[in-house]
Scaffold this motif. Sequence first.
Motif, short mmCIF file in Angstrom:
data_model
loop_
_atom_site.label_atom_id
_atom_site.label_comp_id
_atom_site.label_asym_id
_atom_site.label_seq_id
_atom_site.Cartn_x
_atom_site.Cartn_y
_atom_site.Cartn_z
N VAL A 36 1.06 -1.05 -0.19
CA VAL A 36 0.08 -0.07 -0.03
C VAL A 36 0.65 1.12 0.07
N THR A 37 0.83 2.06 -1.00
CA THR A 37 1.62 3.06 -1.16
C THR A 37 1.35 4.64 -1.27
N ALA A 38 0.06 4.71 -0.87
CA ALA A 38 -0.48 5.74 -1.08
C ALA A 38 -0.38 6.87 0.14
N ALA A 39 0.31 6.51 1.24
CA ALA A 39 0.67 7.60 2.33
C ALA A 39 1.79 8.34 1.96
N THR A 40 1.99 9.41 2.71
CA THR A 40 3.18 10.29 2.43
C THR A 40 4.45 9.38 3.14
N PRO A 41 5.65 9.40 2.67
CA PRO A 41 6.57 8.48 3.34
C PRO A 41 7.28 9.55 4.60
N LEU A 42 7.64 8.62 5.48
CA LEU A 42 8.28 9.31 6.85
C LEU A 42 9.77 8.97 6.63
N ARG A 43 10.35 10.21 6.88
CA ARG A 43 12.20 9.88 6.70
C ARG A 43 12.64 10.53 8.02
N THR A 44 13.80 9.95 8.37
CA THR A 44 14.67 10.61 9.33
C THR A 44 15.90 10.94 8.64
N VAL A 45 16.19 12.25 8.85
CA VAL A 45 17.79 12.82 8.43
C VAL A 45 18.44 13.45 9.57
N ARG A 46 19.71 13.36 9.43
CA ARG A 46 20.62 14.12 10.61
C ARG A 46 21.72 14.64 10.00
N GLY A 47 22.28 15.82 10.82
CA GLY A 47 23.41 16.24 10.36
C GLY A 47 23.47 17.83 11.04
N THR A 48 24.62 18.34 10.65
CA THR A 48 24.77 20.08 10.88
C THR A 48 23.69 20.85 10.15
N TRP A 65 7.32 13.33 5.08
CA TRP A 65 7.42 14.16 6.71
C TRP A 65 8.73 13.77 6.92
N LEU A 66 9.30 14.79 7.70
CA LEU A 66 10.69 14.54 8.20
C LEU A 66 10.83 14.46 9.71
N ARG A 67 11.80 13.66 10.25
CA ARG A 67 12.12 13.98 11.69
C ARG A 67 13.69 14.23 11.55
N VAL A 68 14.06 15.26 12.12
CA VAL A 68 15.38 15.99 12.06
C VAL A 68 16.11 15.62 13.28
N PHE A 69 17.28 14.95 13.21
CA PHE A 69 18.38 15.06 14.23
C PHE A 69 19.46 15.86 13.92
N VAL A 70 19.47 17.07 14.74
CA VAL A 70 20.37 17.77 14.50
C VAL A 70 21.87 17.88 15.19
N ARG A 71 23.02 17.88 14.47
CA ARG A 71 24.16 17.61 15.15
C ARG A 71 24.83 18.92 15.43
N GLU A 72 24.26 19.81 16.33
CA GLU A 72 24.58 21.03 16.77
C GLU A 72 24.35 21.33 18.14
N ALA A 73 25.07 22.09 18.83
CA ALA A 73 24.94 22.34 20.29
C ALA A 73 23.62 23.04 20.21
N PRO A 74 22.77 22.64 21.58
CA PRO A 74 21.70 23.17 21.78
C PRO A 74 21.50 24.63 21.94
N ARG A 75 20.62 25.36 21.40
CA ARG A 75 20.52 26.96 21.55
C ARG A 75 19.29 27.54 20.95
N ALA A 76 18.97 28.49 21.54
CA ALA A 76 17.75 29.06 21.30
C ALA A 76 17.33 29.28 19.80
N GLY A 77 16.34 29.06 18.99
CA GLY A 77 16.25 29.54 17.72
C GLY A 77 16.53 28.18 16.66
N LEU A 78 17.28 27.23 17.33
CA LEU A 78 17.71 26.18 16.45
C LEU A 78 16.69 25.46 15.64
N ARG A 79 15.50 25.17 16.36
CA ARG A 79 14.33 24.59 15.59
C ARG A 79 14.02 25.28 14.68
#
Length: 383
Positions: A274-286, A299-313
């Motif tokens: 069944v291929t009709a749904a939007t794919p889900l992906r995880t990406v990571r990096g700086t 739709w994306l899940r993002v793992f950020v390789r940056e030090a936590p800081r305000a406004g990063l999202r």
Amino acid sequence: MKILHTSDWHVGKVLKGQSRVDEHIAVLAQVVEIARDERPDLVIVAGDLYDTAAPSPDATKLVTRALSALRGTGAQVVAIGGNHDNGPTLDALRPWAEAAGVSLRGTVRDSAAEHHIEGETTGGERWRLVALPFLSQRYAIRAAEMYELTAAEASQTYADHIGRLLSALCAGFGSGTVNLVTAHLTVVGAAMGGGEREAHTVLGYAVPSTVFPSTAHYVALGHLHRAQQVVASSHVRYSGSPLAIDFGEEDNTPSVTIVEVTADTAPRVREVPVTAATPLRTVRGTLAELSEVDPGDGWLRVFVREAPRAGLREEVQALLPRALEVRIDPDLLRELAENPGARAAQRAGRSPRELFADYLESRGHADEGVKELFDELYEEVSS
């Protein structure tokens, strides 16, 4: 006879604030189209039609239309309640379902006959189905027993109760009939899909495959979202969900299961994607690496390789507008935890407000209301 086995639709699912109603419309339309092409004699929906026990009117309309459309293909349709469904509410829909030619079972009933559904294919093959909706441990085991038993004893008692229940319900299985079971539960040794409700997949709710009778030709299960066969004396299978429910399921292949079986032959099973749904992906990096990512249409899940800081999202979402979840890469957090000096250096000179904002960002909770409440409390304490 031919059977189309599906489960775990989770209609009404909201993923990180994103409605998936359009995806569900497309997915269920494709399931109906598969039924039209395959022309099964029987469609089994093995629980979790909804994502919540209090579905919206739109979700209810979508599920009832999908069940009606499946019945419109000429197949008999049987659907049972899962742990996400409100069983009594499903039972309240039974007058509609019966008028529409759909067999709907929401809860375990006092009469065993309520769980027996029989039919005959146009080719003359007789079949008998035992339909067992999700049964919570607190209903399967009396409250007094739960207080008296250890966790391990309660788990075994639950499995024993399910085994005795199925044994009684399947006592009428005999030769000359295709004997079928559908249930919504966790079998020991089966692999979770990644998005199930953890409270109902832990050991206390897991049963051994021996609870299913060897006289069953096919056991159609729901609850685990990954399509898989279970090692058992009969053919026991999860169809999996027809769409990835959460990012933990992005590697699953959504499908429905097609089964061909007779009273005298073993089932032949195949998956139809069944291929009709939007794919889900995880990406990571700086941020620099993420700027090179091709977001595609998923739709994306993002793992950020940056030090936590305000406004990063916000910076990440400016680069990847389809990012539904933004978190600091867990590997980076572990590295920082293992290197306190580097972590202290990152925090040096930063105000409590900035540090708290960084914490929220690292957990993917960029909630301005929470930040404002922290500011008020910090101001109150400081003054």
